[in-house]
Enzyme design. Sequence first.
Site, PDB file in Angstrom:
ATOM      1  N   THR A 117      10.952  44.883 -22.701  1.00 36.22           N
ATOM      2  CA  THR A 117      10.908  43.441 -22.479  1.00 36.22           C
ATOM      3  C   THR A 117      10.146  42.712 -23.583  1.00 36.22           C
ATOM      4  O   THR A 117       9.201  43.275 -24.171  1.00 36.22           O
ATOM      5  CB  THR A 117      10.233  43.145 -21.116  1.00 36.22           C
ATOM      6  OG1 THR A 117       9.933  41.755 -21.036  1.00 36.22           O
ATOM      7  CG2 THR A 117       8.935  43.907 -20.937  1.00 36.22           C
ATOM      8  N   TYR A 141       3.108  43.672 -16.170  1.00 35.44           N
ATOM      9  CA  TYR A 141       4.533  43.995 -16.343  1.00 35.44           C
ATOM     10  C   TYR A 141       4.789  44.416 -17.793  1.00 35.44           C
ATOM     11  O   TYR A 141       5.303  45.507 -18.065  1.00 35.44           O
ATOM     12  CB  TYR A 141       5.387  42.777 -15.942  1.00 35.44           C
ATOM     13  CG  TYR A 141       6.830  42.915 -16.321  1.00 35.44           C
ATOM     14  CD1 TYR A 141       7.593  43.989 -15.851  1.00 35.44           C
ATOM     15  CD2 TYR A 141       7.440  41.983 -17.166  1.00 35.44           C
ATOM     16  CE1 TYR A 141       8.919  44.121 -16.213  1.00 35.44           C
ATOM     17  CE2 TYR A 141       8.765  42.112 -17.518  1.00 35.44           C
ATOM     18  CZ  TYR A 141       9.497  43.180 -17.052  1.00 35.44           C
ATOM     19  OH  TYR A 141      10.814  43.313 -17.414  1.00 35.44           O
TER      20      TYR A 141
END
Length: 327
Positions: A117, A141
């Site tokens: 990501t 995350y």
Amino acid sequence: MTNILVTGGAGYIGSHACKALKAAGYTPVTYDNLVTGWQDAVKFGPFEKGDLNDRARLDEVFAKYRPAAVMHFAALSQVGEAMSEPGRYWANNTGGSLNLVEAAVAAGCLDFVFSSTCATYGEHDNVVLDENTPQLPLNAYGASKRAVEDILKDFGAAHGLRSVVFRYFNVAGADPEAEVGEFHRPETHLVPLVLDAVAGKRDALTIFGTDYDTPDGTCIRDYVHVCDLVDAHVLGLKWLESGKGSQVFNLGTGSGFSVREVMDKAEAVTGQKVPCNTGPRRAGDCTKLVSGSIRAVTDLGWEPRRSTLETMIADAWKWHKTGHYEA
Ligand code: UDP
């Protein structure tokens, strides 16, 4: 037919990947614990229920299908939740991935495509984010995904694992044939929330922060169509098959849109107002995340075809109107 183990194949991106893999002549074998995925999204190959942290189950599935490669999508992916429950992110995203990588290596399955990501980059003022930008994630995350990238590097050096890592920007849209689409419970992503608000399924969208240092004060993101994104994964698989070795690719278009611009485009596409109000910033959000790399285009031969904001919202709206969304 060549089997590909698709973790998270019952989820939003994984289910689109299964469709693309099947169209490319592979058999996608979905491995999913159904915590955030949906079994009725598994339409393009066999389904095996299982958790990333269950090594015995993983070994069983590797032995049964002898996959040529792994495409690893299964992950928790909400920034807000990662801030309040970091332990789940480390255990599931990092611990689970380590377990999966170990199972793959033990089974002799050495080609690995990983969903990373742009959240691994963190905040970089006025810097174009390319694959060499330092990874300084602002939330658990991004940190949990960056750690998996490190695991893949180490297993490459020690065990010959070959990995293609894709750092996604903001994925949106849906299969234009509306066989699969985006469906999270709870939903936290901007485009489906905007469409929910338009359809009257929630009172109004809350804009998280209007005091960012951007032209209209709202956060800027680089949106990429899920079908273009999964096409890149099939190219990544072929890259590994042809022996080109490990590589990292950003997957974004290089164009940034603010929250307000997304809302305006949704109004144009749907012909309806987006009811909205403004709220405080969401913890962990970066001001601007836009890809500054075309490595996927030049080296992988990726050709994004549907990644205009208008097409992404139109495809998401079509899916939204199928009613699958109510399931
Ligand atoms: N956002 C918002 N309201 C919402 C959900 C999201 O203003 O109800 C904003 C969020 O702050 C971010 C952008 O929309 O700037 C995209 O958020 P999303 O959760 O879709 O993706 P993320 O960037 O977190 O991966």
